[in-house]
Design an enzyme around this catalytic site. Sequence first.
Site, PDB file in Angstrom:
ATOM      1  N   LEU A  49       0.541  -1.298  -0.102  1.00 47.69           N
ATOM      2  CA  LEU A  49       0.039  -0.125  -0.055  1.00 47.69           C
ATOM      3  C   LEU A  49       0.846   1.280   0.218  1.00 47.69           C
ATOM      4  O   LEU A  49       1.958   1.243   0.737  1.00 47.69           O
ATOM      5  CB  LEU A  49      -0.958   0.160   1.169  1.00 47.69           C
ATOM      6  CG  LEU A  49      -2.300  -0.675   1.150  1.00 47.69           C
ATOM      7  CD1 LEU A  49      -2.896  -0.572   2.462  1.00 47.69           C
ATOM      8  CD2 LEU A  49      -3.105  -0.051   0.094  1.00 47.69           C
ATOM      9  N   ASP A  50       0.482   2.310  -0.671  1.00 43.77           N
ATOM     10  CA  ASP A  50       1.360   3.586  -0.783  1.00 43.77           C
ATOM     11  C   ASP A  50       1.263   3.950   0.841  1.00 43.77           C
ATOM     12  O   ASP A  50       0.480   3.999   1.230  1.00 43.77           O
ATOM     13  CB  ASP A  50       0.620   4.463  -1.452  1.00 43.77           C
ATOM     14  CG  ASP A  50       0.603   4.299  -2.963  1.00 43.77           C
ATOM     15  OD1 ASP A  50       1.529   3.171  -3.639  1.00 43.77           O
ATOM     16  OD2 ASP A  50      -0.359   4.597  -3.870  1.00 43.77           O
TER      17      ASP A  50
END
Length: 312
Positions: A49-50
């Site tokens: 996930l960013d």
Amino acid sequence: MPGPNRRPRRRDVHGVLLLDKPPGMSSNQALQAAKRLFNANKAGHTGSLDPLATGLLPLCFGEATKVSSYLLEADKRYRARCRLGVRTDSADAEGQVIAEKPVPAELDSEAVERALEPLRGDIEQIPPMYSALKHQGKRLYELARQGVEVERKPRRVRIARYELVARDGDELEFDIACSSGTYVRTLIDDLGQALGCGAHVTQLRRLSVEPFDDPKMHTLEELEAMTLEERDATLIPVDAALIRWPAIELPAESARYVRQGQAVWVPNAPVSGNVRLYGPQGFMGIGEILDDGRVAPRRLMSWAVEAGKAAG
């Protein structure tokens, strides 16, 4: 008891943690923080996930790492918020602004819907430069930070849902359901280009990872406030990640052969595909239906392998 400057001894911990990743932290940083809290020997996450993103990040501990690749390939759902009129090099709020354009005054929900339509279904998507994909051994985001851009091959992804759910001026919010490998930032950037004004992600939250459709997530802060025993109780069983696969219940004799790596005949087995294998002592691991109809072990849990060695 360990001394004040001595780390607690690592433990063999098995199960899946449904972590609610905080913003500003990479997936690996979140993984390492959780691993320390559990004093776990082995752990891995199921797809990045960013740092800007929050939400569901399944973490696999111990033997659960053997099923992590199946969660990596699973369908996912997001809530994404974007700002119109500004395009960035990373397609999110952490990037540098590369273009600004006025938002058309006539941009209404119908215009947004028309722009969304070609972005649904099976589409070709070019991965962004700010991604963890590799080119000649280097991560693309490392090259992007050096000002280098390389050609990326388009990928086939499936967008099951891309719906506008809220609007606040130039801020739009979307409900997105997609296949593994989809870059939501790219979906938003493509939408902004189609609308003629550009757009970038300002907030991103992952809501689900199949089969965890309505997950009970735990934050790092919640885990820190727990005792070790309470943390262990938050882990869900390894086979929960495969709950939508057919289950094969093996009698003791067949389970013994499977533990020793042999394929067995099972009445009324599925025609093909992966299955969950269970023996008299519980979950054994992942099996596969062979062309001749037999069930073969593919990834067995350590406890099943050790039982097989003992039986042999």
